[in-house]
Design a protein around this motif. Structure first.
Motif, short mmCIF file in Angstrom:
data_model
loop_
_atom_site.label_atom_id
_atom_site.label_comp_id
_atom_site.label_asym_id
_atom_site.label_seq_id
_atom_site.Cartn_x
_atom_site.Cartn_y
_atom_site.Cartn_z
N THR A 179 -4.16 4.89 -4.58
CA THR A 179 -4.34 5.80 -3.45
C THR A 179 -3.09 5.76 -2.57
O THR A 179 -2.26 4.86 -2.69
N THR A 180 -2.98 6.75 -1.69
CA THR A 180 -1.86 6.79 -0.75
C THR A 180 -2.40 6.80 0.69
O THR A 180 -3.59 7.07 0.90
N TYR A 181 -1.54 6.51 1.62
CA TYR A 181 -1.88 6.69 3.03
C TYR A 181 -1.88 8.19 3.33
O TYR A 181 -1.35 8.98 2.54
N TYR B 289 -0.98 11.85 -0.60
CA TYR B 289 -0.83 11.67 0.86
C TYR B 289 -1.78 12.53 1.68
O TYR B 289 -1.52 12.82 2.85
N TYR C 185 0.49 3.12 -5.30
CA TYR C 185 0.30 4.53 -4.90
C TYR C 185 -0.55 5.31 -5.89
O TYR C 185 -1.14 6.33 -5.52
N TYR D 39 3.66 -2.31 -0.73
CA TYR D 39 2.58 -1.57 -1.37
C TYR D 39 3.15 -0.82 -2.56
O TYR D 39 3.94 0.12 -2.40
N HIS E 71 -6.08 12.40 -2.19
CA HIS E 71 -5.63 11.05 -1.78
C HIS E 71 -4.60 10.44 -2.71
O HIS E 71 -4.11 9.34 -2.49
N LYS F 177 -0.33 11.11 5.37
CA LYS F 177 0.88 11.36 6.16
C LYS F 177 0.54 11.78 7.58
O LYS F 177 -0.46 12.48 7.78
N HIS F 178 1.40 11.43 8.50
CA HIS F 178 1.19 11.75 9.90
C HIS F 178 0.98 13.26 10.12
O HIS F 178 0.02 13.68 10.77
#
Ligand SMILES: *Cc1c(COP(=O)(O)O)cnc(C)c1O
Length: 382
Positions: A12-14, A205, A9, A6, A202, A16-17
């Protein structure tokens, strides 16, 4: 197993946990309306003010200068229309650039239909605004300058501090779309003389659908949403509590890692650029060095069919952006690449790679290998 790389970025980004973990209670048990008067609501209220503080710290503003929106596009719309309509008695002239995000460009176009006059500054071949041209463009009627902090396609970082200084000296308000900058490179609204600044969670993260408009205290701006007087009546509506909490956590984490990420990504970026430029007839779009976002690489290949290139990248598990966008079924070349005068025949074979926290050296090496082979194969074939 098929690789998945990927490198989009900037689109968009994922989440974060740690960001998601912080958000979850506000989607589950802590669901109270922050405007209610009981203890449970105070927890939601506190969560919002914590996020406000984290955001204010990140850009060096006051907490009272932070307003949460539904994202970057809303923040841009509010800043520009809100200033335009509130300061109409002072003048009807706005200055922006030809390489802004559509959220700025289309807002300005709308304002033209409402009797405002817009100057779209030209940029040089690397996407840089000229301070001299900006100075010349400001007149008695100018109320606002809106110039993006960093470009989402070619990574050009504008001389924001100098632009802010010029605007302050001339008594003109300065808005910057910092959606690609906030959380990625240093942003300081005081040192840089910024009156309004847009951010979007977004892109660093956090979750989609939440952003910020920073409005310097005392700035005359119209309220965006009329309603129950939330956010000091400037932007009414029950706050997106979980989203706001996510934004706060995400900006806090990004700022903590900012310096090390800048160094790490600058190295990866320069390696990627150096190796891609070894492919014959390849052009780098945008500047090199400190004037470029650490995450951004944008290149065009001469005599390469863009469609064939993107099919190959997709089949090799590389998720990157093209230099043209499909709008209403037609392929439109990017207004940014057009503004920096990328030759016509190279527009469709332009690729943007935007890297992020999970991008590794191995991924960059794989990208170089795939691209080098793909470009040669496509050229030999046609
Ligand atoms: C993504 C982006 C926006 C839009 O932000 P959203 O939160 O998606 O509405 C605006 N400006 C720039 C420079 C962007 O990259």
């Amino acid at each position: 197993m098929k690789k998945k790389i990927y490198v989009d970025y900037a689109a968009t980004t994922y989440i974060k946990h740690e960001v998601l973990e912080e958000m979850l209670p506000y989607l589950k048990e802590e669901f109270a309306n922050p405007s209610s008067i009981y203890g449970m609501a105070r927890k939601a209220q506190k969560a919002i003010s914590d996020a406000k503080l984290k955001t204010a710290v990140a850009i060096n503003s006051l907490e009272d200068e932070i307003f949460f929106t539904s994202g970057g596009s809303e923040a841009d719309n509010w800043a520009i229309k809100g200033i335009a309509f509130a300061n109409r008695d002072k003048g009807n002239h706005i200055i922006t650039t030809k390489i802004e995000h559509d959220a700025v460009l289309n807002t300005c176009e709308y304002l033209e239909s409402q009797g405002f006059e817009i100057t779209y500054l030209q940029v040089d071949k690397e996407g840089m605004v000229s301070l001299e041209e900006l100075k010349k463009a400001i007149n008695d009627k100018t109320i606002l300058v809106s110039i993006m902090f960093a470009n989402n396609e070619i990574g050009t970082i504008q001389p924001i501090k100098e632009i802010g200084k010029i605007c302050r000296e001339r008594g003109v308000l300065f808005h910057t779309d910092a959606v690609q900058a906030a959380g990625h490179i240093p942003v300081d609204v005081q040192v840089m003389n910024i009156d309004l600044l847009s951010m979007s969670a977004h892109k660093f993260y956090g979750p989609k659908g939440v952003g910020v408009l920073y409005i310097k205290k005392g700035t005359k701006i119209h309220n965006l949403i009329h309603g129950g007087s939330q956010q000091r009546a400037k932007r009414s509506g029950t706050e997106n509590v979980a989203g706001i909490v996510g934004l706060g956590k995400a900006i806090e984490l990004s700022i903590k890692k900012l310096n090390t990420e800048v160094d790490r990504l600058n190295n990866l970026r320069d390696k990627l650029i150096d190796q891609l430029l070894k492919i014959p007839d390849t052009k780098l779009n945008g500047p090199i060095g400190d004037e470029r976002l650490p995450s951004n690489v944008n290149v065009s290949f001469k005599n390469v069919d863009g469609e064939a290139l993107f099919i190959t990248l997709d089949s090799m598990g590389i998720y990157a952006s093209s230099g043209s966008a499909c709008s209403a079924g037609a392929v439109e070349p990017s207004h940014v690449l057009t503004a920096i005068e990328v030759p016509e025949e190279m527009l469709k074979s332009s690729v943007r790679f935007s890297m992020g926290e999970r991008t590794t050296e191995e991924e960059v090496e794989y990208l170089i290998k795939v691209l080098t082979e793909a470009v040669e194969r496509i050229r030999n074939f046609s």
